[in-house]
Design an enzyme around this catalytic site. Structure first.
Site, PDB file in Angstrom:
ATOM      1  N   ASP A 374       3.062   1.734  -7.032  1.00  0.00           N
ATOM      2  CA  ASP A 374       2.539   2.474  -5.888  1.00  0.00           C
ATOM      3  C   ASP A 374       3.444   3.621  -5.441  1.00  0.00           C
ATOM      4  O   ASP A 374       3.252   4.174  -4.379  1.00  0.00           O
ATOM      5  CB  ASP A 374       2.329   1.501  -4.717  1.00  0.00           C
ATOM      6  CG  ASP A 374       1.526   2.104  -3.576  1.00  0.00           C
ATOM      7  OD1 ASP A 374       0.681   2.975  -3.834  1.00  0.00           O
ATOM      8  OD2 ASP A 374       1.756   1.722  -2.419  1.00  0.00           O
ATOM      9  N   HIS A 578       9.080   2.841  -0.675  1.00  0.00           N
ATOM     10  CA  HIS A 578       8.187   3.991  -0.812  1.00  0.00           C
ATOM     11  C   HIS A 578       7.221   4.197   0.354  1.00  0.00           C
ATOM     12  O   HIS A 578       6.321   5.050   0.248  1.00  0.00           O
ATOM     13  CB  HIS A 578       7.423   3.924  -2.140  1.00  0.00           C
ATOM     14  CG  HIS A 578       6.454   2.797  -2.248  1.00  0.00           C
ATOM     15  ND1 HIS A 578       6.689   1.719  -3.054  1.00  0.00           N
ATOM     16  CD2 HIS A 578       5.246   2.578  -1.680  1.00  0.00           C
ATOM     17  CE1 HIS A 578       5.666   0.886  -2.970  1.00  0.00           C
ATOM     18  NE2 HIS A 578       4.774   1.390  -2.140  1.00  0.00           N
TER      19      HIS A 578
END
Length: 1009
Positions: A374, A578
Site C-alpha cells: 500500500d 505510509h
C-alpha cells in the site's frame, strides 16, 4: 433452449439472501449481557475482566468515540442442542461493509485466554462441535468503539479524528448477542452457490461451462425446500457435486493465496488502537490456522509483531507456535510498511535492519521479500537497499491505483539508480484485501500482463487496512477454487514459495528502470509539514548522535548508548509508516507526532538525541577555552573536517546596500543578490562566472497560492487543475534590513495568514539562504515558493536514497506529464554543461519543475518548492499554525555542490569550548564518496561500522582512513554481516582503498586493534 439465464441468476440471488443464508443459524437463544465502560484509555486485560458490570440489553446504545467497553456475555446451551455445533453470534452494531473501519472486539475466556477477534465480517465464536446440553457459557469482549471517520460520504471533514474533539455521544447499537446452532451443511451450501454463482457471472455468455453451472445451480435450487432449508441442503449440495469436481484446464492461471491483513500502523485510528487491532487479528488468524490445515497467513511490519509480544503475551504464545509450524509467516523484513519516497538513506536502510533483525532474533527467519502493498510509490534508490539488506524480491499492488498510465508489467525486474535489479511482482488482483470473490479471481486472470511468459500471481487474501484478516468463508472458497474448471487455480502458499515459483518460470522478465511513480497521492509529499520536518530533523540528529557517540567511545571510553539509539531509531521508523509521514492520518496521530507540539514524539526524540550529542561532544572536547566547531556533515565546513572539531576558519564578509527603488543588494564577493521593494529576488549574479541566475523579467522568492480541492482523497491528492488558478503574493507589508544589518526581512499578509522571511548571504559561501516563517490559517489552499531560472535543460536531478536520479523538465509523453508533483530529499539540481543551480531545503519534499521559452529565445526553467497545504480530511485543522522552513538557492552549483549544500543546510553547526582539536574517527579523501553513518556495531563488539556511497553518479577511487588502530576490515550487508562473496579490502596503516561504481553503497566493519 430458451435463454432463461437472467431468470435463474436472479432466483439464485434472492433465494441465497432470503432463505439459505438465514438458515445457517436455524435456532438461537439470547445471551445475558452486562457491560463496564472504561473511563479513559484502554486498561489491562485483568482489570477489564474484574470490573463491575451492569446489565445491558440488545438495542442499547454504547461506545463513546475511541472508548472501550467490556461486555460479559453468559448463557446456557439448551439440552435439546446436545451433539450439535453451537456458536455465540455477537454483533456489536457492525456494518458488514466496513470491516476494519469501525467497532471491533477481542473475546476472552474468564481466565484471560484470548479466543478470537470480532469484526463486521467475523461475528462468531465457536462454543462446541459437538456441544454438550446444559453447558454454561461465559465470555468477555473487550470492545473498541472506534468511530467511523470515513463514512459513505468519504472525505467529509469530521471532529471524530481526535479524542480531544470527538465528543462523547455513543457510536453504536448493540445488535445481537445470541447462542445459535450452526447448520454446517447449509453453511457449505451457501459457499458452493456463492463460488459457482460468482464464477458463472465471469464466464462468457456463450461458454458451455457457464451454462453447465447455470443448470446445476437451477437443479440445486429446485432441491431446496424453502420451508425446510436445513433438511434439504444436503440434497441440494449433491446436485452441485459434478460441476464443483470438474478440474481446471492445464493452462489455467495459478494464484498463490497468502492469508493477509494489511494493518495500517496508524491511519483513521491512533497508534495505540493499532496495538489492539494487531492483537485481535493475530488471535483470529491463529484460531483459523487451528481449524484450517491448508491455510497460511503472512504478517508484515516487525513493529506490529513487537506490539503483540509486549502487550498481548497470550496471543504472542499462539503466534510463536504457528510460526514454528511454518504457517504464520513473518513477511517483508521491515520495521513498518514505510513510505519509501521521503525517508532518508540511513532511515530506509534501518527499516530493513530493524525489521529483519527482529524476525531473525525471535524466529530465526530471514525474509527474502520486501512487502509493501500500500505504499504510495517507490523511490529509485530502493532496489540497492533491498539487496544490501540481503533480500531479493519486492511486492506491491499500489501502482495499480495510478490514474493516467497503466503500468505495463505485473512481474518484472526493477532496476535502481546503481544498476541493482530486484525481482518484483504486482498482484494483478489489484487489491491487498482479496476476499476470493469470483470477480476478483477473474480480474486477476484477465488483468495479468505477462501471459505467455508466466502464469503465476499472488493474491493477498483477507480484510485489511484496519485489520481483521482472512475469514473462514474465504478459506472455504479457496478450497473450491483449488482446481475448478473455468477459474484460476488457488493454492495457499507463503510469499517465499510464490516468489521461488514465479522467478523459476520467468527468470528473464522485462526490466523497469527508475522510480515507480504513483500517479496519485502526490500531495502526501507536503501534507502535515510538522510531521515531515520532525522526521527530517530526527534522521539528522540520529546521524549526529551515532557519529559523536562512536567517536567518543573509541577516543574516551564514553558509554555508547546502544539501547537508547535502538529504541529511538524504532520510534522514528514507526513514524515513517505510509500514512504517518505522508500526512494522511487523523489529527490525533499528527498531534502526537509533530515537532511543534511540546510533548509530542519528535520533540522528545530531539531532546533525548540532543542530550546524547551534547554529552559525547563534551567528552571529546574536554576542559578548555578553545572555541570548537563540531562538523557532523560529510564534507569539510569552515575548515573543519567531516566528523571532526576545531576552531572555525572565517573568510569573507557580506554587505547590504539599499537601492534607489527601495530594494536592497546583498553581496559577499561570490554572489550578488538584488531584492526589489516587494521583497522579491530580481537578480542572483554568480560573480565568478558572470552568470545571472534569475530569468529575465521574472523574480524569485515568489510565494504563490493556489486553490486546492482535489476530487478525492483530500490529504493525499493534489489534482493537476490546481494550477489553473494562482495568486502571486507580491504585496509586502515590510521590506527592511534585518537586525544584523546584512540581511533583508520581508513581511507579507494574505487571507488569514502571515509570512515573515529573512534573506541572507553567508560570508564566503555562494548561496542565498531563505528562512521562511508562515503563520498559516488558510483552508484548501496550496502554498509554493518559486525560483524562475535562466537555464536550459531537458532534465533535472532529485536527491533520493544513496544518490540522485533525473526527471524530465518537459511533458512529451503522458508518463512525464503525470509527474507534475514529485519528491526530492535535500536538493534538486539543474545543469547546463558548464553551469548549474541547486535548490536545497531542510525539511520539504514536494516540488515541481516546469519550462517555458521566452520571446528572446531563452528558456526559463522554474523550480517551485511545496510549502504548505490545508486539506480538511482526515484532519480538519491540517497544518494550521506556525511553520518554519529554510531553503537555499545555490547558483553555479555542480552536482557535488548540491550534495554538499544539502547536507549543510540539514546539519547546522554546533559550537562549544574545549581543550583542542578533535580528529575525525574516519576520513575519506574524495568528496564524491559520502559517509552516511559512523557508528559502533549493533552487536556490542566495539567494532566501528562505516557506511558510504558514491554520490555524484560517477566511478570513484577513494581512500578511507581510520583514526584508530584497525585489526581487520569486513565488507558487510546492512545488518553488519560479512558478505561471503566479497573479498575484504586491504588495510595499510589504517588506510583502506575502495573503488565504487556510480551510486554504489558499501558498508565496512572495522575491527579495532
Amino acid at each position: 433452449m430458451h435463454d432463461d439465464r437472467t431468470l435463474v441468476e436472479a432466483r439464485l440471488r434472492r433465494v441465497l439472501d432470503e432463505r439459505i443464508r438465514p438458515a445457517v443459524y436455524p435456532e438461537s437463544v439470547p445471551l445475558e449481557v452486562a457491560v463496564w465502560h472504561a473511563p479513559g484509555e484502554p486498561v489491562p486485560v485483568a482489570e477489564g475482566l474484574a470490573a463491575d458490570v451492569e446489565p445491558v440489553t440488545v438495542g442499547s446504545r454504547w461506545g463513546a468515540p475511541w472508548g472501550t467497553s467490556w461486555f460479559r456475555v453468559t448463557g446456557t446451551v439448551p439440552e435439546a442442542w446436545a451433539g450439535r455445533t453451537v456458536e455465540a453470534v455477537l454483533d456489536l452494531g457492525f456494518d458488514e461493509n466496513m470491516p476494519g473501519f469501525q467497532c471491533e472486539g477481542l473475546v476472552y475466556r474468564p481466565d484471560g485466554t484470548p479466543v478470537k477477534g470480532l469484526n463486521p465480517r467475523n461475528q462468531w465464536v465457536r462454543i462446541g462441535a459437538p456441544v454438550q446440553g446444559g453447558e454454561e457459557v461465559r465470555l468477555h469482549v473487550e470492545a473498541a468503539s472506534n468511530p467511523v471517520v470515513m463514512d459513505y460520504r468519504p472525505f467529509t471533514p469530521t471532529p471524530l479524528g481526535d479524542l480531544e474533539t470527538a465528543g462523547s455521544d455513543p457510536q453504536y447499537t448493540l445488535t445481537r448477542m445470541d447462542l445459535a446452532v450452526l447448520d454446517e451443511t447449509v453453511w457449505h451450501l451457501v459457499t458452493d452457490l456463492e463460488v459457482l454463482g460468482e464464477l458463472m457471472a465471469e464466464l462468457p455468455v456463450d461458454a458451455p461451462r457457464r451454462w453447465e453451472i447455470l443448470r446445476a445451480v437451477e437443479r440445486a435450487l429446485d432441491a431446496v425446500d424453502l420451508q425446510d432449508v436445513g433438511g434439504t441442503a444436503e440434497q441440494a449440495r449433491s446436485r452441485l457435486t459434478d460441476v464443483l469436481a470438474a478440474p481446471a484446464v492445464p493452462s489455467a492461471h495459478r494464484i498463490s493465496a497468502v492469508g493477509h491483513a494489511h494493518i495500517d500502523s496508524a491511519w483513521l485510528w491512533p497508534l495505540r488502537e493499532t496495538v489492539r487491532k494487531v492483537a485481535r487479528t493475530a488471535a483470529n488468524m491463529t484460531a483459523l490456522l487451528d481449524d484450517e490445515p491448508d491455510f497460511v497467513f503472512a504478517m508484515s511490519q516487525a513493529q506490529q509483531w513487537a506490539w503483540v509480544k509486549e502487550h498481548r503475551p497470550e496471543v504472542w504464545a499462539r503466534v510463536k507456535k504457528a510460526v514454528a509450524e511454518g504457517r504464520f509467516v513473518p513477511a517483508g523484513g521491515m520495521w513498518v510498511e514505510s513510505d519509501t519516497n521521503m525517508p532518508g538513506s540511513e532511515a530506509m536502510a534501518r527499516q530493513f535492519v530493524h525489521g529483519k533483525r527482529f524476525f531473525l532474533d525471535e524466529f530465526g527467519v530471514e525474509n527474502d521479500e520486501a512487502w509493501l502493498p500500500d505504499t504510495f510509490g517507490f523511490a529509485a534508490g530502493l532496489p540497492q537497499i533491498i539487496k544490501a539488506a540481503g533480500s531479493r524480491y519486492l511486492l506491491t499492488q499500489k501502482i495499480s491505483w495510478s490514474r493516467t498510465n497503466r503500468f505495463p508489467h505485473h512481474t518484472f525486474r526493477w532496476e535502481g539508480i546503481d544498476g541493482t535489479r530486484i525481482f518484483t511482482h504486482f498482484p494483478p488482483v489489484d487489491t491487498y484485501n482479496c476476499s476470493m470473490r469470483g470477480a476478483e479471481i477473474a480480474h486477476a486472470v484477465r488483468n495479468f500482463k505477462d501471459k505467455g511468459a508466466a502464469r503465476h500471481s499472488l493474491a493477498p487474501t483477507g480484510w485489511g487496512d484496519g485489520g481483521g484478516g482472512t475469514t473462514r468463508e474465504m478459506v472455504a472458497k479457496a478450497a473450491r477454487l483449488r482446481d475448478l474448471e473455468g477459474s484460476a487455480t488457488v493454492t495457499w502458499e507463503t510469499p517465499s514459495a510464490f516468489f521461488a515459483k514465479a522467478e523459476a518460470e520467468n527468470p528473464e522478465p522485462p526490466v523497469w528502470v527508475g522510480e515507480l511513480y504513483l500517479e496519485l497521492h502526490r500531495a502526501t509529499l507536503t501534507s502535515q509539514a510538522g510531521t515531515k520536518q520532525g522526521n527530517r530533523r530526527s534522521e539528522h540528529l540520529l546521524r549526529e548522535a551515532e557519529l559523536w557517540a562512536a567517536t567518543a567511545a573509541v577516543r574516551t571510553g564514553f558509554p555508547y548508548p546502544y539501547a537508547d539509539l535502538d529504541r529511538i531509531w524504532k520510534t522514528v521508523l514507526l513514524h515513517q509508516f505510509h500514512d504517518i509521514l505522508p500526512g494522511s492520518s487523523i489529527a490525533w496521530v499528527h498531534r502526537e507526532a509533530r515537532a511543534t507540539y511540546a510533548r509530542a514524539t519528535y520533540a522528545r526524540v530531539a531532546d533525548e538525541l540532543g542530550g546524547i550529542i551534547d554529552a559525547a561532544q563534551r567528552a571529546l572536547a574536554g576542559e578548555g577555552s578553545v572555541p570548537l566547531l563540531f562538523n557532523a556533515a560529510p564534507h569539510t565546513r569552515s575548515g573543519v573536517p567531516a566528523g571532526g572539531a576545531r576552531p572555525a576558519e572565517m573568510s569573507g564578509r557580506t554587505t547590504r546596500a539599499e537601492r534607489p527603488d527601495g530594494g536592497h543588494v546583498l553581496d559577499n564577493g561570490l554572489l550578488r543578490v538584488g531584492v526589489d521593494a516587494r521583497g522579491l529576488v530580481d537578480s542572483a549574479l554568480d560573480l565568478a562566472a558572470g552568470r545571472e541566475t534569475i530569468a529575465p523579467g521574472r523574480t524569485g522568492n515568489l510565494l504563490q497560492l493556489h486553490q486546492d480541492l482535489p476530487n478525492m482523497w483530500d490529504a493525499w491528492d493534489v489534482d493537476e487543475f490546481y494550477r489553473n488558478t494562482v495568486t502571486d503574493l507580491t504585496d509586502a507589508d515590510e521590506v527592511t534590513p534585518g537586525d544584523d544589518g546584512v540581511t533583508v526581512r520581508i513581511v507579507r499578509t494574505f487571507g488569514a495568514s502571515r509570512v515573515t522571511q529573512v534573506l541572507s548571504l553567508p560570508p564566503g559561501e555562494k548561496r542565498l539562504v531563505v528562512d521562511t516563517e508562515v503563520d498559516w490559517h488558510e483552508t484548501e489552499k496550496f502554498l509554493k515558493l518559486a525560483f524562475p531560472l535562466d537555464l536550459h535543460t531537458d532534465r533535472y536531478a532529485s536527491e533520493t536514497q544513496f544518490g540522485h536520479f533525473f526527471r524530465p523538465t518537459h511533458t512529451n509523453t503522458s508518463w512525464e506529464a503525470a509527474k507534475f508533483e514529485a519528491c526530492n530529499h535535500r536538493f534538486v539540481h539543474l545543469q547546463e554543461p558548464d553551469w548549474g543551480v541547486a535548490v536545497v531545503n531542510d525539511g520539504t519534499y514536494g516540488h515541481d519543475v516546469t519550462r517555458a521559452v521566452r520571446g528572446d529565445g531563452g528558456t526559463t526553467t522554474t523550480v517551485r518548492v511545496s510549502l504548505l497545504r490545508a486539506p480538511r480530511f482526515p484532519d480538519p485543522e491540517t497544518d494550521q499554525g506556525v511553520h518554519r522552513f529554510r531553503h537555499a538557492l545555490v547558483p553555479g552549483a555542480s552536482i557535488g555542490d548540491a550534495v554538499r549544500e544539502g547536507w549543510r543546510v540539514n546539519l547546522p553547526e554546533r559550537r562549544l569550548h574545549g581543550a583542542g582539536e578533535v580528529a575525525p574517527l574516519v576520513t575519506v579523501d574524495r568528496d564524491s564518496v559520502v559517509v552516511t553513518a559512523v557508528k559502533l556495531a549493533d552487536d556490542g563488539s566495539g567494532d566501528v561500522v562505516v557506511r558510504f556511497h558514491e554520490a555524484h553518479g560517477a566511478r570513484a577511487h577513494a581512500t578511507l582512513t581510520a583514526g584508530f588502530p584497525v585489526a581487520g576490515v569486513e565488507v558487510t550487508d546492512l545488518l553488519e554481516r560479512p558478505l561471503a562473496d566479497t573479498a575484504p579490502p586491504t588495510v595499510d596503516d589504517g588506510r583502506i582503498t575502495v573503488r565504487l561504481r556510480p551510486f554504489e553503497l558499501t558498508t565496512l566493519r572495522l575491527k579495532r586493534a
